[in-house]
Design a protein around this motif. Structure first.
Motif, PDB file in Angstrom:
ATOM      1  N   SER B 142       2.938  -2.032  -8.011  1.00  0.00           N
ATOM      2  CA  SER B 142       1.658  -1.839  -7.318  1.00  0.00           C
ATOM      3  C   SER B 142       1.761  -0.760  -6.246  1.00  0.00           C
ATOM      4  O   SER B 142       0.811  -0.020  -6.009  1.00  0.00           O
ATOM      5  CB  SER B 142       1.138  -3.148  -6.744  1.00  0.00           C
ATOM      6  N   ILE B 143       2.920  -0.636  -5.622  1.00  0.00           N
ATOM      7  CA  ILE B 143       3.092   0.458  -4.655  1.00  0.00           C
ATOM      8  C   ILE B 143       2.924   1.784  -5.368  1.00  0.00           C
ATOM      9  O   ILE B 143       2.270   2.705  -4.877  1.00  0.00           O
ATOM     10  CB  ILE B 143       4.492   0.397  -3.995  1.00  0.00           C
ATOM     11  N   ARG B 144       3.485   1.851  -6.569  1.00  0.00           N
ATOM     12  CA  ARG B 144       3.419   3.078  -7.358  1.00  0.00           C
ATOM     13  C   ARG B 144       1.972   3.456  -7.665  1.00  0.00           C
ATOM     14  O   ARG B 144       1.590   4.621  -7.602  1.00  0.00           O
ATOM     15  CB  ARG B 144       4.192   2.834  -8.662  1.00  0.00           C
ATOM     16  N   THR B 145       1.146   2.464  -7.993  1.00  0.00           N
ATOM     17  CA  THR B 145      -0.242   2.780  -8.366  1.00  0.00           C
ATOM     18  C   THR B 145      -1.050   3.286  -7.178  1.00  0.00           C
ATOM     19  O   THR B 145      -2.030   3.991  -7.355  1.00  0.00           O
ATOM     20  CB  THR B 145      -0.974   1.561  -8.958  1.00  0.00           C
ATOM     21  N   VAL B 146      -0.670   2.915  -5.977  1.00  0.00           N
ATOM     22  CA  VAL B 146      -1.481   3.336  -4.826  1.00  0.00           C
ATOM     23  C   VAL B 146      -0.849   4.505  -4.079  1.00  0.00           C
ATOM     24  O   VAL B 146      -1.454   5.042  -3.162  1.00  0.00           O
ATOM     25  CB  VAL B 146      -1.690   2.173  -3.836  1.00  0.00           C
ATOM     26  N   GLU B 147       0.339   4.896  -4.491  1.00  0.00           N
ATOM     27  CA  GLU B 147       1.065   5.928  -3.757  1.00  0.00           C
ATOM     28  C   GLU B 147       0.231   7.185  -3.576  1.00  0.00           C
ATOM     29  O   GLU B 147       0.219   7.793  -2.511  1.00  0.00           O
ATOM     30  CB  GLU B 147       2.354   6.245  -4.517  1.00  0.00           C
ATOM     31  N   SER B 148      -0.504   7.563  -4.630  1.00  0.00           N
ATOM     32  CA  SER B 148      -1.244   8.824  -4.591  1.00  0.00           C
ATOM     33  C   SER B 148      -2.376   8.803  -3.562  1.00  0.00           C
ATOM     34  O   SER B 148      -2.906   9.844  -3.214  1.00  0.00           O
ATOM     35  CB  SER B 148      -1.797   9.131  -5.964  1.00  0.00           C
ATOM     36  N   LEU B 149      -2.746   7.625  -3.092  1.00  0.00           N
ATOM     37  CA  LEU B 149      -3.823   7.554  -2.092  1.00  0.00           C
ATOM     38  C   LEU B 149      -3.329   7.982  -0.716  1.00  0.00           C
ATOM     39  O   LEU B 149      -4.114   8.215   0.192  1.00  0.00           O
ATOM     40  CB  LEU B 149      -4.360   6.126  -1.992  1.00  0.00           C
ATOM     41  N   PHE B 150      -2.023   8.073  -0.557  1.00  0.00           N
ATOM     42  CA  PHE B 150      -1.470   8.384   0.757  1.00  0.00           C
ATOM     43  C   PHE B 150      -0.861   9.786   0.775  1.00  0.00           C
ATOM     44  O   PHE B 150      -0.294  10.216  -0.229  1.00  0.00           O
ATOM     45  CB  PHE B 150      -0.398   7.352   1.125  1.00  0.00           C
ATOM     46  N   PRO B 151      -1.019  10.482   1.895  1.00  0.00           N
ATOM     47  CA  PRO B 151      -0.509  11.845   1.962  1.00  0.00           C
ATOM     48  C   PRO B 151       1.014  11.927   1.851  1.00  0.00           C
ATOM     49  O   PRO B 151       1.547  12.897   1.348  1.00  0.00           O
ATOM     50  CB  PRO B 151      -0.984  12.340   3.316  1.00  0.00           C
ATOM     51  N   SER B 152       1.725  10.915   2.347  1.00  0.00           N
ATOM     52  CA  SER B 152       3.178  10.964   2.255  1.00  0.00           C
ATOM     53  C   SER B 152       3.719   9.548   2.121  1.00  0.00           C
ATOM     54  O   SER B 152       3.014   8.575   2.372  1.00  0.00           O
ATOM     55  CB  SER B 152       3.759  11.599   3.519  1.00  0.00           C
ATOM     56  N   ARG B 153       4.992   9.475   1.726  1.00  0.00           N
ATOM     57  CA  ARG B 153       5.595   8.145   1.574  1.00  0.00           C
ATOM     58  C   ARG B 153       5.794   7.488   2.932  1.00  0.00           C
ATOM     59  O   ARG B 153       5.777   6.263   3.035  1.00  0.00           O
ATOM     60  CB  ARG B 153       6.911   8.259   0.817  1.00  0.00           C
ATOM     61  N   THR B 154       5.975   8.305   3.948  1.00  0.00           N
ATOM     62  CA  THR B 154       6.114   7.743   5.296  1.00  0.00           C
ATOM     63  C   THR B 154       4.841   6.999   5.678  1.00  0.00           C
ATOM     64  O   THR B 154       4.875   5.886   6.194  1.00  0.00           O
ATOM     65  CB  THR B 154       6.371   8.878   6.301  1.00  0.00           C
ATOM     66  N   ARG B 155       3.686   7.651   5.398  1.00  0.00           N
ATOM     67  CA  ARG B 155       2.405   7.019   5.727  1.00  0.00           C
ATOM     68  C   ARG B 155       2.215   5.746   4.912  1.00  0.00           C
ATOM     69  O   ARG B 155       1.715   4.734   5.416  1.00  0.00           O
ATOM     70  CB  ARG B 155       1.252   7.983   5.435  1.00  0.00           C
ATOM     71  N   LEU B 156       2.629   5.820   3.655  1.00  0.00           N
ATOM     72  CA  LEU B 156       2.519   4.655   2.781  1.00  0.00           C
ATOM     73  C   LEU B 156       3.326   3.491   3.361  1.00  0.00           C
ATOM     74  O   LEU B 156       2.832   2.368   3.464  1.00  0.00           O
ATOM     75  CB  LEU B 156       3.028   5.031   1.390  1.00  0.00           C
ATOM     76  N   ALA B 157       4.560   3.797   3.783  1.00  0.00           N
ATOM     77  CA  ALA B 157       5.415   2.753   4.350  1.00  0.00           C
ATOM     78  C   ALA B 157       4.780   2.175   5.602  1.00  0.00           C
ATOM     79  O   ALA B 157       4.754   0.958   5.795  1.00  0.00           O
ATOM     80  CB  ALA B 157       6.794   3.330   4.654  1.00  0.00           C
ATOM     81  N   GLN B 158       4.214   3.069   6.427  1.00  0.00           N
ATOM     82  CA  GLN B 158       3.566   2.598   7.660  1.00  0.00           C
ATOM     83  C   GLN B 158       2.428   1.645   7.336  1.00  0.00           C
ATOM     84  O   GLN B 158       2.302   0.571   7.915  1.00  0.00           O
ATOM     85  CB  GLN B 158       3.006   3.789   8.429  1.00  0.00           C
ATOM     86  N   ALA B 159       1.589   2.083   6.373  1.00  0.00           N
ATOM     87  CA  ALA B 159       0.409   1.295   6.048  1.00  0.00           C
ATOM     88  C   ALA B 159       0.795  -0.082   5.520  1.00  0.00           C
ATOM     89  O   ALA B 159       0.124  -1.070   5.769  1.00  0.00           O
ATOM     90  CB  ALA B 159      -0.446   2.039   5.028  1.00  0.00           C
ATOM     91  N   LEU B 160       1.906  -0.147   4.799  1.00  0.00           N
ATOM     92  CA  LEU B 160       2.321  -1.423   4.220  1.00  0.00           C
ATOM     93  C   LEU B 160       3.194  -2.229   5.168  1.00  0.00           C
ATOM     94  O   LEU B 160       3.516  -3.368   4.892  1.00  0.00           O
ATOM     95  CB  LEU B 160       3.091  -1.171   2.925  1.00  0.00           C
ATOM     96  N   GLY B 161       3.579  -1.598   6.268  1.00  0.00           N
ATOM     97  CA  GLY B 161       4.426  -2.286   7.226  1.00  0.00           C
ATOM     98  C   GLY B 161       5.856  -2.449   6.731  1.00  0.00           C
ATOM     99  O   GLY B 161       6.530  -3.427   7.044  1.00  0.00           O
TER     100      GLY B 161
END
Lengths: 344, 305
Positions: B142-161
């Motif tokens: 599921s992380i993979r499917t939403v990854e493209s919504l975020f500008p970077s993986r750092t932001r993705l990690a932040q958003a998911l905590g």
């Protein structure tokens, strides 16, 4: 009908064509041989569909209302009509089918396209809605005035008698949604268009409320001075009130803001824009419309038929550029589609 | 032609400010109204959250929930967002929604919230990540499917905590061989993210020749894992050991091709053929200058052919 088209450079930009000019000319059947061509809105639409490889006959008939952009501000003179007419002609030149509805009894949008409401026989939106709510016969096709060939830009004009709308709206139930119901009842007609643009009056009344209740996001045009910012208070309370009243129906009206009349040497402009962006960062359109003389030249006082939007009259001006940029961003913001096709 | 004026340009150049304290009256957002009243929406207008990682909703659980809804009604309305006219997406409450469908109801009480695609993705994942019953592999997918919504993986990690390193462990699943991914599809709990990251690391270290051995070792280890004869944390070291053993065995076979030269029972040099090439070594002082020149000439002629 207005005879308007753009030259090669803009036409290429609007089609989104990156190849050579001679390749570009081959997209247009009749125009292959001439050197100087004028490309109409319909030409551009057909070229875009051709490039997308879409057979229009094979596309299913649209059965949903297109996005609605309602230019609204609780103050007069902020540029609602200029923006409404400007983006209407730009969107049409991008190849989208556009319907404009003049929702202001002052009928400035009608005048912007050179129609003299005092002498013309006009069926306005108020009259259509009245007949609809009384279940009388009305003809949308007769009410609509074609402006650009091929149904590319149509107008439901207005005249001073549109002010009467409030008096009968007062007496009917669910009056806020009468316009929405009118659109839904005529979805076959309205779904022919890719976008509907409404030019609203500045006043807070039943008609402007009804026009707002049919859309999801109004386009607030803000002139960059204190007076105009003050009117944001009225607009915010208008919008909040409607949202409060109809939230339980799942209704929510959003606001998108465009700043108009920026002049680099007027400090109040900068102050106003700073206040605006600090207050509504997530609602602001990135394009700022400049204070430009081209806008003032749109309407001819004594030769009405010569009036026209800045894009028609001075397509290469900085003013027209701002309108084109704004219109482009609104395609994304409002999800406007080409005959139901989302073009990225 | 003059450059178009943009809000971002003016802010960037410092001509206007975007952080003034005094602001204009605000437009209330949809969620400002949300907590007040639940509204009834037709089930037909509601769609599941497209980012929902949970793909299996056990019938037994749904039936149980449906029974409890018939008994005492729905205690908590489901949370939805409006996506278009007459269309809503579930933010939270897909099980309740399914139970309502099971009961052939036409409407369900909902609370409206506003949410962007990013919000939807994060809410769907965050809600499930914190629960025990979603496997690491499902989370990774599921992380993979939403990854493209975020500008970077750092932001993705932040958003998911998540900690950044921890998130990369979830990404390790992608590097696993196809057969293992197929097994994970059937049994997502087979490997934890830590085990997956360890396996990825050990596979990456292998040279081209070693990778075949590593793969067969992995296949063997997975078979053992499925038979519960090995712990998943040991798989990486299992592969490493196998590869080292095999390499040593190979070196041993190459050693046989080492031939020593003797002079009066004394080792004076050797001929060695290994994967690095051929090596002829002769101790100092054994050959006379003439012999050395002769040897050089032989080699020289050898290559001249």
């Amino acid at each position: 009908m207005r005879n308007f088209g753009v030259k090669l450079k803009l036409a290429k930009e609007f089609v989104g064509f990156v190849g050579s000019s001679s390749e570009f000319r081959t997209l247009f059947e009749k125009k292959g041989t001439q050197y100087h061509n004028i490309y109409s809105a319909l030409d551009i639409r057909n070229a875009r569909l051709k490039l997308l490889g879409v057979d229009l006959a094979a596309l299913p008939q649209q059965d949903k209302l297109p996005p609605i952009i309602n230019c609204r501000m609780a103050k007069g003179g902020t540029g609602k009509t200029t923006i409404c007419g400007g983006i209407a002609s730009a969107l049409s030149m991008f190849g989208y089918r556009v319907l404009m509805i003049d929702g202001d009894p002052q009928a400035s949008l009608t005048g912007l396209f050179g129609i003299n409401w005092a002498t013309e026989n006009i069926t306005h939106i108020g009259e259509l809605m009245l007949k609809f709510s009384r279940k009388e016969d009305y003809s949308l096709t007769e009410a609509v005035r074609p402006l650009y060939e091929g149904k590319m830009l149509d107008l439901i004009a207005a005249d001073i008698s549109l002010v009467n709308t409030d008096s009968w709206l007062m007496g009917i139930t669910n009056r806020e949604f009468v316009f929405k119901k009118f659109l839904d009842a005529n979805v076959d007609f309205f779904s022919q268009y890719d976008v509907i643009l409404i030019d609203s009056a500045p006043s807070t009344n039943l008609l402007t409320n009804a026009l707002m209740c049919a859309c999801q996001k109004i386009l607030a045009v803000v002139w960059l001075d204190g007076q105009s910012l003050k009117a944001m208070q009225i607009l915010a309370s208008n919008v909040n009130e409607l949202n409060d009243a109809f939230h339980a129906m799942g209704f929510h009206l959003d606001v998108h803001i465009v700043a108009n009349g920026y002049h680099p040497s007027y400090s109040p402009c900068k102050d106003a824009l700073s206040t605006l962006i600090s207050s509504y960062a997530d609602k602001m359109n990135n394009t700022v419309i400049p204070h430009a003389v081209s806008f003032m030249k749109q309407v001819e006082l004594f030769k009405e038929e010569n009036s026209g939007t800045v894009l028609e009259r001075e397509p290469n001006s900085i003013a027209a550029r701002a309108i084109i940029d704004l219109a482009k961003s609104l395609v994304k913001e409002y999800g406007i589609k080409l005959s139901g096709i989302q073009v990225i | 032609m003059k450059k178009p004026i943009t809000v971002s340009g003016l802010v960037q150049s410092g001509v206007i400010q975007n952080n003034l304290n005094s602001t204009l009256p605000q437009f209330k957002s949809q969620s400002d109204f949300s907590n007040q009243i639940a509204i009834f929406l037709p089930l037909a207008q509601i769609q599941p959250n497209p980012y929902q990682p949970r793909s299996i909703f056990p019938d037994a659980e749904l039936n149980e929930l449906a029974a409890s809804i018939t008994e005492i009604g729905l205690i908590q309305p489901i949370a939805v967002r409006k996506v278009s006219d007459m269309a809503y997406q579930i933010i939270a409450g897909e099980r309740r929604f399914r139970a309502f469908k099971l009961l052939s109801k036409t409407e369900i009480p909902c609370v409206l919230f506003t949410a962007t695609d990013e919000d939807m993705a994060v809410m769907a994942i965050a809600e499930n990540v914190s629960r025990q019953d979603l496997s690491d592999y499902e989370i990774a997918k599921s992380i993979r499917t939403v990854e493209s919504l975020f500008p970077s993986r750092t932001r993705l990690a932040q958003a998911l905590g998540f900690q950044r390193e921890d998130m990369y462990r979830y990404f390790a699943y992608e590097a696993l061989p196809l057969f293992l991914l197929e097994k994970l599809e059937m049994n997502p709990r087979l490997l934890s993210r830590n085990a997956a990251a360890d396996i990825k690391r050990v596979l990456n270290k292998m040279s081209a020749e070693q990778s075949e051995i590593a793969l067969s070792a992995l296949t063997e280890a997975i078979a053992l894992l499925e038979a519960a004869q090995i712990d998943q944390t040991k798989i990486a070291s299992f592969i490493a050991t196998r590869v080292t053993q095999a390499t040593q065995a190979e070196t041993a076979t190459l050693n046989i091709q080492k031939q020593h030269f003797f002079l009066q029972d004394k080792k004076i040099g050797h001929f060695l053929s290994s994967e690095k090439g051929l090596e002829v070594k002769i101790s100092a002082g054994v050959l006379t200058d003439e012999k050395t020149t002769e040897l050089k000439k032989i080699l020289d002629d050898f290559f001249r052919v």
